[in-house]
Scaffold this active site. Structure first.
Site, short mmCIF file in Angstrom:
data_model
loop_
_atom_site.label_atom_id
_atom_site.label_comp_id
_atom_site.label_asym_id
_atom_site.label_seq_id
_atom_site.Cartn_x
_atom_site.Cartn_y
_atom_site.Cartn_z
N TYR A 111 -1.18 7.28 2.86
CA TYR A 111 -0.38 6.66 3.97
C TYR A 111 0.93 6.75 3.82
O TYR A 111 1.34 7.48 3.24
CB TYR A 111 -0.94 5.29 4.10
CG TYR A 111 -2.58 5.24 4.49
CD1 TYR A 111 -3.01 5.86 5.62
CD2 TYR A 111 -3.19 4.59 3.55
CE1 TYR A 111 -4.36 6.02 5.94
CE2 TYR A 111 -4.96 4.62 3.79
CZ TYR A 111 -5.04 5.17 4.84
OH TYR A 111 -6.54 5.56 5.37
N ARG A 138 -16.75 -0.65 -3.78
CA ARG A 138 -18.38 -0.35 -3.08
C ARG A 138 -19.25 -0.90 -4.15
O ARG A 138 -20.40 -1.52 -3.54
CB ARG A 138 -18.59 1.22 -3.42
CG ARG A 138 -17.50 1.93 -2.13
CD ARG A 138 -17.76 3.31 -2.22
NE ARG A 138 -16.61 4.02 -1.53
CZ ARG A 138 -16.69 5.29 -1.11
NH1 ARG A 138 -17.95 6.02 -1.19
NH2 ARG A 138 -15.73 5.66 -0.43
N HIS A 176 0.77 -1.24 -0.05
CA HIS A 176 0.16 -0.03 0.00
C HIS A 176 0.80 1.31 -0.09
O HIS A 176 1.38 1.67 0.90
CB HIS A 176 -0.94 0.04 1.11
CG HIS A 176 -1.98 0.75 1.05
ND1 HIS A 176 -2.36 1.99 0.18
CD2 HIS A 176 -2.99 1.15 1.90
CE1 HIS A 176 -3.42 2.47 0.39
NE2 HIS A 176 -3.85 2.15 1.40
#
Length: 445
Positions: free
Chosen positions: A229, A381, A224
């Protein structure tokens, strides 16, 4: 000849065997409509591993782990996708150290006791013919924050005064680290700048996490490096103002993320993905036209980054965007991030690219692959709303793929072979019930 409901070989319990694997296109000899398969349902081989189709489940944080350990929520959540036709599943951001979690309830792989509950999920996915990987992560300056529904509810009837999870709430606000002492916002923890010694320790933590991935049985790993992040924070000049070899120039800002990927690649011989954010979505140009200085992270630097990742042996770039600039302004529309994937694909035609972001319709997803903008699509989603999306996509695109044995009756029309000139009248009988012999044509009365 005996007729037996065959079990999955080697499974620790009885599970019916699906032949072919769920989500696999049937041969054209049985289903003539499969003579010309959509790109979505053509297999993809990476590092000798074949993915049965190109519809991948994006990592989705569930904020439901018990001290980093997966629970039955994860088993059901991931197991549902494993039985509904996805070509691959990437499990959620999984921290390699406790302080690398986004929230106190995030997933982790920093200790051996976290392997067993993940292995149970991996085994279930494999029993249903689905490849499964995990996203290894460190949240950086966005760590020690609340789960979304703890911070506020969707109706906005309540809202916490900040996003920071305090010590009495399971957080670690005084042990949050980033490349520099710049918080994401005044609502987030104030990070400490990582020392080179801490960075070296983190590389060792990634190596140990990779070994645990092997024990769990994962098929691929995704690093990631997106969404604001830690690794995204290092590459962006908005969050990295270091003056050592890890800050300043583009080469320096890329240095630590590339060290992480190099470390993971050295320890892992299966497919390796990296998710990046292709832009910070900050105002103004990516590069100052007068000085030539990079002002924010953007697609031009991302192209260079992707090239360096390719040199390290990365097998696929999962192209997302944003998450590092609190004032980002994004115009949301179908496929709004696909142009970034397309740009990476044009820059590196031989590097597999994944597209994400408001991809909801089968025809839309198929067009991105058909037009060479990406090689796979990652959905999140839309799969929450429509878990059977891969099977429904096949049905809508006019091809037949394998549903789970237990769910075949829900797709009887798709599973009736189509022959040239044949209409759909009379197709879709309830196979396997004895009712397929009845006249089921629509009434003309």
């Amino acid at each position: 000849m005996t007729h037996i409901n065959k079990p999955v070989p080697g499974a620790d319990q009885y599970l019916p065997l699906n032949e072919p694997s769920i989500g696999t296109a049937y041969p054209k000899e049985i289903y003539p409509q499969n003579a010309d398969l959509p790109e979505l349902f053509k297999p993809l081989t990476l590092r000798g591993m074949t993915f049965k189709n190109r519809i991948f489940v994006s990592p989705m944080c569930q904020y439901s782990s018990d001290n980093g350990h997966a629970t039955d929520w994860h088993f059901v959540h991931i197991g549902g996708f494993a039985t509904r036709g996805a070509g691959a599943i990437c499990m959620e951001a999984t921290a390699v150290v406790p302080e690398g979690r986004i929230s106190p309830e995030d997933a982790g792989l920093w200790t051996d006791s976290q392997i067993a509950p993940l292995k149970r999920i991996v085994n279930f996915a494999h029993a249903h013919g689905t490849l499964i990987g995990v996203q290894l992560a460190h949240a950086g300056r966005k760590a020690s924050t609340y789960a979304p529904w703890v911070h506020s509810d969707m109706a906005r009837t309540r809202r916490a005064p900040s996003y920071v999870a305090g010590k009495d709430e399971g957080g670690w606000p005084d042990e949050v680290y980033g490349p520099s002492e710049i918080p994401f916002s005044d609502q987030y923890p104030k990070p400490k700048a990582m020392t080179e010694q801490q960075m070296q320790s983190l590389l060792e933590a990634f190596t140990k996490a990779v070994e645990r991935c092997k024990e769990a049985g994962y098929d691929f790993i995704e690093v990631h490096a997106a969404h604001g992040y830690l690794l995204h924070e290092f590459v962006s000049p908005l969050s990295n103002v270091r003056t050592d070899k890890y800050g300043g120039s583009l080469e320096n800002r890329l240095r630590f993320p590339l060290e992480v990927v190099k470390t993971v690649r050295a320890a892992w011989d299966k497919p390796l993905f990296v998710r990046i954010s292709a832009t910070d979505w900050a105002e103004g140009p990516e590069k100052d036209p007068g000085t030539g200085e990079w002002r924010q992270w953007g697609i031009e630097q991302s192209k260079i980054y992707a090239g360096e990742l390719k040199k390290l042996g990365v097998d696929l770039i999962d192209c997302s965007s944003g998450g590092n600039w609190v004032q980002q302004k994004i115009v949301l529309q179908p496929g709004y991030q696909v142009p970034f994937a397309e740009a990476l694909k044009k820059a590196h035609p031989d590097l597999p690219i994944g597209a994400v972001g408001l991809i909801t319709e089968p025809e839309q997803a198929e067009s991105y692959l058909r037009d060479g903008k990406a090689d796979v699509v990652f959905l999140a989603r839309e799969l929450i709303r429509t878990p059977h999306w891969p099977i429904l996509a096949a049905q809508k695109l006019g091809v037949a793929v394998k549903p789970a044995n237990q769910y075949e009756r829900g797709f009887a029309d798709m599973l009736t072979p189509a022959h040239p000139g044949e209409t759909s009248d009379g197709r879709g009988g309830e196979q396997g019930t004895g009712k397929e012999h009845l006249n089921q044509k629509p009434s003309t009365k």
